[in-house]
Design a protein around this motif. Structure first.
Motif, PDB file in Angstrom:
ATOM      1  N   PHE A 278       0.857  -1.186   0.000  1.00  0.00           N
ATOM      2  CA  PHE A 278       0.000   0.000   0.000  1.00  0.00           C
ATOM      3  C   PHE A 278       0.894   1.238   0.000  1.00  0.00           C
ATOM      4  N   VAL A 279       0.689   2.124  -0.998  1.00  0.00           N
ATOM      5  CA  VAL A 279       1.463   3.358  -1.077  1.00  0.00           C
ATOM      6  C   VAL A 279       0.522   4.554  -0.950  1.00  0.00           C
ATOM      7  N   GLN A 280       0.864   5.470  -0.050  1.00  0.00           N
ATOM      8  CA  GLN A 280       0.061   6.664   0.183  1.00  0.00           C
ATOM      9  C   GLN A 280       0.725   7.867  -0.468  1.00  0.00           C
ATOM     10  N   VAL A 281       0.004   8.546  -1.368  1.00  0.00           N
ATOM     11  CA  VAL A 281       0.531   9.759  -2.006  1.00  0.00           C
ATOM     12  C   VAL A 281      -0.406  10.943  -1.814  1.00  0.00           C
ATOM     13  N   GLY A 282      -1.720  10.685  -1.676  1.00  0.00           N
ATOM     14  CA  GLY A 282      -2.672  11.769  -1.477  1.00  0.00           C
ATOM     15  C   GLY A 282      -2.556  12.357  -0.082  1.00  0.00           C
ATOM     16  N   MET A 283      -2.783  13.660   0.015  1.00  0.00           N
ATOM     17  CA  MET A 283      -2.694  14.355   1.296  1.00  0.00           C
ATOM     18  C   MET A 283      -4.082  14.800   1.748  1.00  0.00           C
ATOM     19  N   ALA A 297      -2.099  -8.108  10.606  1.00  0.00           N
ATOM     20  CA  ALA A 297      -2.508  -9.486  10.366  1.00  0.00           C
ATOM     21  C   ALA A 297      -2.236  -9.925   8.925  1.00  0.00           C
ATOM     22  N   LYS A 298      -2.317  -8.979   7.992  1.00  0.00           N
ATOM     23  CA  LYS A 298      -2.081  -9.314   6.590  1.00  0.00           C
ATOM     24  C   LYS A 298      -0.641  -9.058   6.163  1.00  0.00           C
ATOM     25  N   GLU A 299       0.197  -8.635   7.108  1.00  0.00           N
ATOM     26  CA  GLU A 299       1.609  -8.309   6.818  1.00  0.00           C
ATOM     27  C   GLU A 299       1.727  -7.421   5.580  1.00  0.00           C
ATOM     28  N   ILE A 300       0.955  -6.347   5.602  1.00  0.00           N
ATOM     29  CA  ILE A 300       0.966  -5.392   4.494  1.00  0.00           C
ATOM     30  C   ILE A 300       2.180  -4.474   4.609  1.00  0.00           C
ATOM     31  N   THR A 301       2.787  -4.185   3.484  1.00  0.00           N
ATOM     32  CA  THR A 301       3.875  -3.205   3.432  1.00  0.00           C
ATOM     33  C   THR A 301       3.277  -1.838   3.123  1.00  0.00           C
ATOM     34  N   LEU A 302       3.446  -0.904   4.051  1.00  0.00           N
ATOM     35  CA  LEU A 302       2.897   0.446   3.901  1.00  0.00           C
ATOM     36  C   LEU A 302       4.035   1.426   3.630  1.00  0.00           C
ATOM     37  N   LYS A 303       3.904   2.218   2.566  1.00  0.00           N
ATOM     38  CA  LYS A 303       4.938   3.180   2.197  1.00  0.00           C
ATOM     39  C   LYS A 303       4.325   4.546   1.925  1.00  0.00           C
ATOM     40  N   GLY A 304       5.047   5.582   2.300  1.00  0.00           N
ATOM     41  CA  GLY A 304       4.698   6.927   1.876  1.00  0.00           C
ATOM     42  C   GLY A 304       5.464   7.257   0.611  1.00  0.00           C
ATOM     43  N   SER A 305       4.923   8.184  -0.175  1.00  0.00           N
ATOM     44  CA  SER A 305       5.603   8.598  -1.401  1.00  0.00           C
ATOM     45  C   SER A 305       5.721  10.112  -1.412  1.00  0.00           C
ATOM     46  N   PHE A 306       6.936  10.599  -1.663  1.00  0.00           N
ATOM     47  CA  PHE A 306       7.273  12.004  -1.488  1.00  0.00           C
ATOM     48  C   PHE A 306       7.882  12.563  -2.772  1.00  0.00           C
ATOM     49  N   ARG A 307       7.077  13.292  -3.547  1.00  0.00           N
ATOM     50  CA  ARG A 307       7.509  13.895  -4.804  1.00  0.00           C
ATOM     51  C   ARG A 307       8.099  12.871  -5.760  1.00  0.00           C
ATOM     52  N   TYR A 308       9.400  13.018  -6.096  1.00  0.00           N
ATOM     53  CA  TYR A 308      10.071  12.158  -7.068  1.00  0.00           C
ATOM     54  C   TYR A 308      11.557  12.186  -6.750  1.00  0.00           C
ATOM     55  N   GLY A 309      12.237  11.107  -7.132  1.00  0.00           N
ATOM     56  CA  GLY A 309      13.648  10.981  -6.810  1.00  0.00           C
ATOM     57  C   GLY A 309      14.489  10.686  -8.038  1.00  0.00           C
TER      58      GLY A 309
END
Length: 362
Positions: A278-283, A297-309
């Motif tokens: 799961f990647v969060q980009v909306g604010m 429980a689902k061992e989900i990988t959660l990441k934030g996304s910040f502009r571009y690299g």
């Protein structure tokens, strides 16, 4: 070259003017002076990480960034090289370039680790106290100017910035051929996430929104299916419906939230299969209630996304040049430089998807 630099200036809340400012000078041997030909205007949610000129225009601040002095807005631009510093090797006058609007310090631990988008001393266009690109001329370091091939127009070049956001998100998500991806929010960034996910080989790309016209566009643009989230106020129910309607078996491989809305963020967790990403980009709001037990429980990988690299801008240009991601379809409005405020009004009123402002004429 004109000795003047006409600029669109935000003086204070809802107070704009045009000024003749000095033409910026090349200060460093690797600097490039660019004539700005076209600038896109975004109406993204308020965020200190993704500056919306419309939000500054309406409210005078985004988070901790406060408009305390007149500022030139704009950060989605493409232009023509006018002059180069003596150590510039990859560009020459008359080249067309996409302008990457955030210049990092190159010295902090994040820059040294190759994560310059996390730079602690970032100078980002149209984020106080730094001026943006709604002017005739702008200076950038050579390595923050991405040359456009002849097949990519300046209009398309202005959309490289939001496309690079989508590239960064999809890279963070690790989307690969055969994946199923659910994208929440069918605004410009969400649509571009759909386009990039499809270009990366995702076989199912589901766009979720609450506005039918956006969903209709998303399906014409890049989504393989759409879902209106007004189906239920319960994120778990909506997730179950999405899984059933689009035959996602145990859930989606990847979910992306480009809306910032709490119900969508919660649905992102419920719609994923065990072990999904799961990647969060909306604010949106600063804090929300979140289904933390499901995440664990689902061992989900959660990441934030910040502009571009690193590499995101260049890959965005390559995706446009190859025809793998189309961006012209997102352009729904255009105004002359002297009518720039009209573009802000159009975005504020939710008209269209992406409005462009032409650069000043001679």
């Amino acid at each position: 070259m004109s000795p003047k630099n006409p600029s669109f200036v935000l003086k204070s809340i809802k107070d704009v003017t045009f000024e003749e400012r000095p033409v910026p000078k090349i200060q460093n041997p690797t600097d490039v002076l660019i004539r700005v030909n076209v600038t896109g205007i975004c109406g993204s949610d308020a965020s200190p990480f993704y500056p919306s000129p419309v939000h500054y225009w309406q409210h005078g601040r985004i988070g901790d960034f406060i408009l305390e002095a007149p500022m030139v807005p704009g950060h989605e631009s493409a232009g023509t090289v006018v002059e180069i510093g003596p150590k510039v090797t990859s560009l020459k006058p008359d080249d067309h370039v996409a302008l990457e609007p955030g210049v990092s310090c190159r010295r902090c631990p994040f820059c040294k680790a190759g994560e310059y988008n996390l730079c602690i001393d970032m100078k980002f266009a149209a984020t106080p106290p730094y001026d943006g690109t709604l002017a005739k001329y702008y200076v950038l370091p050579e390595d923050f100017c991405v040359k456009l091939p002849e097949s990519v127009s300046l209009d398309e070049g202005a959309l490289v910035e939001p496309l690079a956001v989508g590239v960064h998100v999809v890279r963070k998500a690790g989307v690969k051929p055969g994946d199923s991806v659910v994208v929440f929010g069918a605004g410009p960034v969400g649509l571009l996430c759909c386009g990039v996910a499809k270009a990366f080989g995702a076989t199912k790309v589901i766009a979720v929104d609450i506005i039918d016209s956006r969903l209709e566009f998303a399906e014409r643009y890049a989504a393989t299916g759409t879902f209106n989230a007004t189906h239920s106020k319960n994120p778990n129910v909506n997730a179950a419906q999405i899984i059933k309607l689009f035959d996602l078996e145990f859930g989606a491989d990847v979910s992306i939230d480009a809306s910032g809305a709490a119900p969508s963020i919660n649905t992102c967790v419920h719609v994923l299969r065990t072990g999904g990403t799961f990647v969060q980009v909306g604010m949106g709001t600063t804090e929300i209630a979140f289904p933390i037990l499901k995440l664990c429980a689902k061992e989900i990988t959660l990441k934030g996304s910040f502009r571009y690299g690193p590499g995101d801008y260049k890959l965005a240009v390559e995706l446009i040049a190859s025809g793998k991601v189309m961006v012209k379809e997102l352009i729904t409005g255009r105004v002359k430089f002297e009518d720039a405020e009209k573009a802000f009004e159009q975005v504020l009123n939710g008209q269209g998807i992406k409005t462009l402002i032409d650069g000043p004429l001679d």
